[in-house]
Design an enzyme around this catalytic site. Structure first.
Site, PDB file in Angstrom:
ATOM      1  N   ASP A 179       0.817  -1.227   0.000  1.00  0.00           N
ATOM      2  CA  ASP A 179       0.000   0.000   0.000  1.00  0.00           C
ATOM      3  C   ASP A 179       0.843   1.267   0.000  1.00  0.00           C
ATOM      4  O   ASP A 179       0.309   2.381   0.068  1.00  0.00           O
ATOM      5  CB  ASP A 179      -0.953   0.002   1.206  1.00  0.00           C
ATOM      6  CG  ASP A 179      -0.203  -0.042   2.533  1.00  0.00           C
ATOM      7  OD1 ASP A 179       1.052  -0.007   2.515  1.00  0.00           O
ATOM      8  OD2 ASP A 179      -0.856  -0.096   3.580  1.00  0.00           O
TER       9      ASP A 179
ATOM     10  N   LYS B 173      15.729  36.771 -15.047  1.00  0.00           N
ATOM     11  CA  LYS B 173      14.857  35.653 -15.423  1.00  0.00           C
ATOM     12  C   LYS B 173      13.470  35.908 -14.845  1.00  0.00           C
ATOM     13  O   LYS B 173      13.348  36.408 -13.732  1.00  0.00           O
ATOM     14  CB  LYS B 173      15.453  34.359 -14.831  1.00  0.00           C
ATOM     15  CG  LYS B 173      14.635  33.102 -15.039  1.00  0.00           C
ATOM     16  CD  LYS B 173      15.260  31.908 -14.306  1.00  0.00           C
ATOM     17  CE  LYS B 173      14.622  31.675 -12.959  1.00  0.00           C
ATOM     18  NZ  LYS B 173      15.166  30.516 -12.227  1.00  0.00           N
TER      19      LYS B 173
HETATM   20  C1  R5P Z   1      15.200  29.230  -8.742  1.00  0.00           C
HETATM   21  O1  R5P Z   1      15.171  30.375  -8.341  1.00  0.00           O
HETATM   22  C2  R5P Z   1      16.300  28.266  -8.429  1.00  0.00           C
HETATM   23  O2  R5P Z   1      17.440  28.919  -7.976  1.00  0.00           O
HETATM   24  C3  R5P Z   1      16.628  27.412  -9.622  1.00  0.00           C
HETATM   25  O3  R5P Z   1      17.097  28.249 -10.665  1.00  0.00           O
HETATM   26  C4  R5P Z   1      15.416  26.679 -10.107  1.00  0.00           C
HETATM   27  O4  R5P Z   1      14.678  26.191  -9.021  1.00  0.00           O
HETATM   28  C5  R5P Z   1      15.792  25.535 -10.998  1.00  0.00           C
HETATM   29  O5  R5P Z   1      14.622  24.882 -11.441  1.00  0.00           O
HETATM   30  P1  R5P Z   1      14.513  24.403 -12.943  1.00  0.00           P
HETATM   31  O6  R5P Z   1      15.698  23.558 -13.224  1.00  0.00           O
HETATM   32  O7  R5P Z   1      13.216  23.610 -12.982  1.00  0.00           O
HETATM   33  O8  R5P Z   1      14.441  25.622 -13.795  1.00  0.00           O
END
Ligand code: R5P
Length: 292
Positions: free
Chosen positions: A37, A191
């Site tokens: 389970d 970003k």
């Molecule tokens: C975000 O702010 C973190 O520092 C990483 O850049 C992020 O979590 C990476 O996640 P992924 O590989 O899915 O873009």
């Protein structure tokens, strides 16, 4: 018997063994049986010190299962030891440290209560996504950085005048620290992440300083690889030379490693907070120092 027991969770067996050897502690292993389970039956093999136990377990996928495992290990440790310190090399849920969208539960607050309730005296995390997550804990916490260990690896590669790049502004401090250790310079891209879909975009426009230079993209973690892939595609358009990736935690979900290489990354270097193909940097020494 040693005054300290290292209680090793399944996700961090190798690290725990190395650390136990370094600090001459008694190693207590765990055996897991998963019932049909889905429940786990955990059995500890070894004698737990009355004085101090150190539980070591990363919380990587399956995250919720491994979370129950670490809470169980702490509970058992506390039944025997006066002091239970907990090393969480990779802290799952660390990115859920704020209510980004209305109604979202800040799971780090839940973890803080659970760890205290289980009997942890102190939490030691390694390059936790953000320090905000640790603020919810009412017990002692410490964040230890693996950057000097990662830099040591890159020094051996003898790259010529590499530029350190953070894929986002949130990682600027990390990139600065990495650059200082490596005696190089750094930049941070802009970003944005769509909070609903999780998709990322690089907002930075032209960037002349990366042209013809080897780059090291530095991040705390790679999950789907989305951030690194978008950053790499952008940097390649700016005519950079080779791109290396350095991160502490490489989850590399859904074939991320292959996708990252396809985007043009020469090599991914991570630590053994998450054991795997890219975890070429051992951080057992750094953890051992933090424990003692
Ligand atoms: C975000 O702010 C973190 O520092 C990483 O850049 C992020 O979590 C990476 O996640 P992924 O590989 O899915 O873009």
């Amino acid at each position: 018997m040693s005054q300290i027991s290292i209680i090793s969770g399944k996700t961090s067996e190798d690290l725990a063994k190395k650390i136990a050897k370094k600090i001459k502690a008694n190693l207590v292993k765990s055996e897991i049986r998963i019932f049909p389970d889905g429940e786990s039956k955990i059995t500890l093999i070894g004698t737990i010190s009355k004085k101090r136990s150190i539980v070591i377990q990363s919380i990587f996928p399956p995250v919720d299962t491994n979370l129950v495992h670490i809470l169980s290990l702490i509970t058992k440790a506390k039944e025997n030891s006066a002091q239970v310190d907990v090393v969480i090399p990779y802290m799952g849920y660390a990115r859920q440290d704020r209510e980004f969208l209305p109604g979202e539960i800040v799971t780090m607050k839940v973890l803080a209560k659970l760890f205290k309730g289980a009997g942890a005296s102190k939490i030691i995390a390694i390059d936790i996504h953000s320090l905000i997550g640790l603020k919810y804990f009412s017990i002692k916490t410490e964040n230890v950085t693996a950057i000097p260990d990662l830099v040591k690896y890159f020094k051996k590669l003898s790259l010529k005048n590499p530029l350190i790049v953070s894929p986002d502004q949130g990682g600027k401090k990390r990139a600065k620290e990495f650059a200082k250790e490596l005696d190089s310079d750094y930049i941070a891209l802009e970003k944005i992440r769509d909070r609903k879909t999780g998709k990322v975009k690089i907002k930075t426009k032209n960037l002349s300083e990366v042209e013809n230079r080897d780059l090291i993209l530095v991040d705390d973690m790679i999950s789907t690889g989305g951030s690194i892939i978008k950053a790499t595609q952008f940097l390649k358009k700016q005519k950079s030379k080779r791109i290396y990736v350095a991160c502490t935690h490489a989850l590399l979900m859904n074939n991320a490693e292959k996708k990252i290489r396809k985007a043009g990354v020469t090599s991914i270097i991570s630590t053994n907070t998450i054991p795997g193909k890219t975890s070429k940097v051992d951080i057992s020494n750094t953890i051992a120092k933090a424990i003692m």
